[in-house]
Scaffold this motif. Structure first.
Motif, PDB file in Angstrom:
ATOM      1  N   GLY A  81       5.608  -7.483 -11.835  1.00  0.00           N
ATOM      2  CA  GLY A  81       6.335  -7.183 -13.064  1.00  0.00           C
ATOM      3  C   GLY A  81       6.203  -5.744 -13.523  1.00  0.00           C
ATOM      4  O   GLY A  81       7.079  -5.218 -14.220  1.00  0.00           O
ATOM      5  N   SER A  82       5.112  -5.090 -13.127  1.00  0.00           N
ATOM      6  CA  SER A  82       4.882  -3.706 -13.552  1.00  0.00           C
ATOM      7  C   SER A  82       5.540  -2.687 -12.626  1.00  0.00           C
ATOM      8  O   SER A  82       5.412  -1.485 -12.843  1.00  0.00           O
ATOM      9  CB  SER A  82       3.379  -3.435 -13.584  1.00  0.00           C
ATOM     10  OG  SER A  82       2.783  -3.694 -12.311  1.00  0.00           O
ATOM     11  N   ASP A  84       8.746  -1.690 -11.932  1.00  0.00           N
ATOM     12  CA  ASP A  84       9.756  -0.757 -12.455  1.00  0.00           C
ATOM     13  C   ASP A  84       9.141   0.285 -13.379  1.00  0.00           C
ATOM     14  O   ASP A  84       9.547   1.454 -13.367  1.00  0.00           O
ATOM     15  CB  ASP A  84      10.863  -1.513 -13.183  1.00  0.00           C
ATOM     16  CG  ASP A  84      11.765  -2.285 -12.227  1.00  0.00           C
ATOM     17  OD1 ASP A  84      11.786  -1.938 -11.028  1.00  0.00           O
ATOM     18  OD2 ASP A  84      12.442  -3.237 -12.678  1.00  0.00           O
ATOM     19  N   THR A  85       8.168  -0.136 -14.182  1.00  0.00           N
ATOM     20  CA  THR A  85       7.477   0.819 -15.055  1.00  0.00           C
ATOM     21  C   THR A  85       6.752   1.867 -14.234  1.00  0.00           C
ATOM     22  O   THR A  85       6.791   3.067 -14.541  1.00  0.00           O
ATOM     23  CB  THR A  85       6.478   0.085 -15.958  1.00  0.00           C
ATOM     24  OG1 THR A  85       7.192  -0.850 -16.776  1.00  0.00           O
ATOM     25  CG2 THR A  85       5.720   1.057 -16.847  1.00  0.00           C
ATOM     26  N   TRP A  86       6.093   1.418 -13.164  1.00  0.00           N
ATOM     27  CA  TRP A  86       5.395   2.360 -12.269  1.00  0.00           C
ATOM     28  C   TRP A  86       6.369   3.340 -11.627  1.00  0.00           C
ATOM     29  O   TRP A  86       6.114   4.542 -11.589  1.00  0.00           O
ATOM     30  CB  TRP A  86       4.644   1.575 -11.196  1.00  0.00           C
ATOM     31  CG  TRP A  86       4.087   2.433 -10.106  1.00  0.00           C
ATOM     32  CD1 TRP A  86       3.022   3.289 -10.205  1.00  0.00           C
ATOM     33  CD2 TRP A  86       4.560   2.519  -8.753  1.00  0.00           C
ATOM     34  NE1 TRP A  86       2.811   3.920  -8.982  1.00  0.00           N
ATOM     35  CE2 TRP A  86       3.738   3.457  -8.080  1.00  0.00           C
ATOM     36  CE3 TRP A  86       5.591   1.900  -8.050  1.00  0.00           C
ATOM     37  CZ2 TRP A  86       3.937   3.787  -6.728  1.00  0.00           C
ATOM     38  CZ3 TRP A  86       5.782   2.216  -6.716  1.00  0.00           C
ATOM     39  CH2 TRP A  86       4.963   3.152  -6.069  1.00  0.00           C
ATOM     40  N   GLU A  89       7.283   5.878 -14.447  1.00  0.00           N
ATOM     41  CA  GLU A  89       6.191   6.725 -14.931  1.00  0.00           C
ATOM     42  C   GLU A  89       5.704   7.692 -13.857  1.00  0.00           C
ATOM     43  O   GLU A  89       5.301   8.819 -14.161  1.00  0.00           O
ATOM     44  CB  GLU A  89       5.037   5.853 -15.424  1.00  0.00           C
ATOM     45  CG  GLU A  89       5.356   5.107 -16.711  1.00  0.00           C
ATOM     46  CD  GLU A  89       4.174   4.302 -17.224  1.00  0.00           C
ATOM     47  OE1 GLU A  89       3.154   4.202 -16.496  1.00  0.00           O
ATOM     48  OE2 GLU A  89       4.272   3.773 -18.353  1.00  0.00           O
ATOM     49  N   GLN A 375      -3.352   4.908 -11.040  1.00  0.00           N
ATOM     50  CA  GLN A 375      -2.193   4.036 -11.228  1.00  0.00           C
ATOM     51  C   GLN A 375      -1.479   3.796  -9.899  1.00  0.00           C
ATOM     52  O   GLN A 375      -1.072   2.669  -9.600  1.00  0.00           O
ATOM     53  CB  GLN A 375      -1.230   4.656 -12.247  1.00  0.00           C
ATOM     54  CG  GLN A 375      -0.052   3.765 -12.623  1.00  0.00           C
ATOM     55  CD  GLN A 375       0.882   4.435 -13.622  1.00  0.00           C
ATOM     56  OE1 GLN A 375       0.708   5.591 -13.982  1.00  0.00           O
ATOM     57  NE2 GLN A 375       1.879   3.695 -14.067  1.00  0.00           N
ATOM     58  N   MET A 379      -1.231   0.176  -7.827  1.00  0.00           N
ATOM     59  CA  MET A 379       0.041  -0.425  -7.419  1.00  0.00           C
ATOM     60  C   MET A 379       0.056  -0.711  -5.923  1.00  0.00           C
ATOM     61  O   MET A 379       0.508  -1.780  -5.481  1.00  0.00           O
ATOM     62  CB  MET A 379       1.212   0.488  -7.801  1.00  0.00           C
ATOM     63  CG  MET A 379       2.578  -0.043  -7.360  1.00  0.00           C
ATOM     64  SD  MET A 379       2.956  -1.738  -7.913  1.00  0.00           S
ATOM     65  CE  MET A 379       3.057  -1.504  -9.703  1.00  0.00           C
ATOM     66  N   THR A 382      -1.922  -3.773  -5.389  1.00  0.00           N
ATOM     67  CA  THR A 382      -1.219  -4.947  -5.880  1.00  0.00           C
ATOM     68  C   THR A 382      -0.143  -5.384  -4.900  1.00  0.00           C
ATOM     69  O   THR A 382       0.014  -6.587  -4.607  1.00  0.00           O
ATOM     70  CB  THR A 382      -0.582  -4.655  -7.258  1.00  0.00           C
ATOM     71  OG1 THR A 382      -1.612  -4.365  -8.200  1.00  0.00           O
ATOM     72  CG2 THR A 382       0.247  -5.828  -7.755  1.00  0.00           C
TER      73      THR A 382
END
Length: 388
Positions: A81-82, A84-86, A89, A375, A379, A382
């Motif tokens: 879920g994270s 697109d934010t990654w 950013e 970060q 990712m 993950t």
């Protein structure tokens, strides 16, 4: 008075003509300097990173006449879920995720495409390390504990004299080199101007005189150490990095497109950060390393070099990031986790245990911010874990 005015007018005309001639003669150097000054600007960075040959001297590597090696497609992976934010950013421009030799995710962003040949920055260091492994296996370098000046005599009398091949592979030369990209007077930016003006990178390295400690005593990231590795390889073989990389890496691996190196004014490859490839070719290289140097039925890099170069061996501080031979290892890495890393978000991440390779390119102007690298690593981990 009239004579003085005539003389002054004549002198002014001469100065204008001379300036015009010099400007014409130096127009390429001036153009490259101007390109350097806006290389990382917000409005140009993405396009610049996919077209570095328009700003610097460069030379293509011959990819050979063989077929492109196959990168088979696997089932699309579920993204966290994270994700697109990654992407946003960290200003990711390209991403290829492979599991067990198959592409499970591939995407391009910020107007880039799959045919772009993207700048590696310091990911190129890991490619040069691979080439060093080949040259060592062939016996051209007798020992990693040989002083570098045996193979690069121009380093005699400078800061690198007495440093060993192993020291520079480990980034433990002890040579003083300011790596601050934000300081225009730093050594790394002076080096950039040497490249832009078409001067000699060998001369730049040989002219360094200061050390902060003795060779092998302390790890400190010093990019020019990698150029010295290139000098050692060229001196040991009598061949250019272009020729060697073509023969031993690019051609037998069947890269999709001809890579290119940025070069200095003498045609010497900018080995510490000037390699440009398609993102899938970065992934190919990572997959070859995951396979212990094997590609198809050919051993590209000796298996023992793959292991030695990607395991901690540099004198890094306890609890800090670890380093091998031009490869990074997280401080908390399980066996077989390592990565190549370049400024502004370039990575090849490898998790041997999970069979995962991730190639990422970026134009992340915030790459030096606290937590930016963490970060990215989080990712990658993950994504790798989700593929188990």
């Amino acid at each position: 008075m009239r004579t003085i005015l005539k003389f002054s007018l004549r002198a002014a005309v001469i100065l204008v003509v001379v300036a015009a001639v010099v400007g014409f003669w130096k127009r390429e150097e001036i153009s490259r300097l101007l390109a350097v000054s806006t290389l990382f600007s917000e409005e140009k960075i993405v396009a610049n990173f996919s077209h570095m040959d328009s700003a610097f001297l460069s030379q293509e590597l011959d990819r050979g006449t063989g077929p492109v090696s196959d990168l088979p497609q696997g089932d699309p992976m579920d993204l966290p879920g994270s994700f697109d934010t990654w992407l946003s950013e960290r200003a990711v421009t390209a991403l290829v995720v492979m599991k067990d030799g198959k592409i499970r995710h591939e995407s391009y962003h910020k107007g880039t495409g799959d045919e772009d040949r993207r700048i590696s920055w310091s990911v190129a260091k890991s490619f040069l390390s691979a080439l060093m492994g080949v040259i060592v296996e062939q016996g051209a370098i007798a020992s990693l504990d040989d002083p570098v000046e045996i193979y690069a005599p121009s380093l005699i009398g400078g800061a690198y004299e007495g440093a060993t091949v192993r020291n520079v592979l480990n980034m433990a030369s002890g040579v003083t080199f300011d790596e601050d990209y934000l300081d225009q007077s730093s050594d790394i930016n002076k080096m950039g101007r040497v490249l832009a003006l078409g001067r000699s990178m060998d001369g730049f390295a040989a002219d360094l005189e200061a050390r902060f400690t003795s060779p092998g005593a302390q790890w400190q990231y010093v990019s020019i150490d990698t150029h010295v590795i290139g000098m050692v390889i060229r001196g040991a073989t009598g061949r250019s990095i272009h020729d060697l990389m073509e023969e031993y890496i690019v051609d037998p691996m069947g890269f999709e497109a001809a890579p290119y190196y940025l070069t200095d004014g003498y045609g010497v490859a900018f080995v510490l950060g000037g390699l440009n490839l398609r993102t899938r070719d970065y992934a190919r290289f990572g997959q070859m390393f995951l396979q212990k140097g094997l590609w198809g039925d050919r051993q590209i890099v000796p298996a023992r070099w793959v292991t030695a170069s990607t395991r901690p061996s540099a004198p890094t501080a306890a609890g800090e990031v670890q380093y091998g031979y031009q490869w990074w290892i997280p401080s908390d890495a399980p066996e077989g986790e390592y990565f190549a890393r370049g400024i502004y978000g370039q990575y090849i991440y490898i998790d041997e245990a999970r069979g995962v390779v991730i190639a990422a390119n970026g134009a992340d102007r915030g790459f030096r911010e606290d937590g930016a690298h963490d970060q990215n690593l989080a990712m990658f981990r993950t994504l790798a874990a989700s593929l188990e």
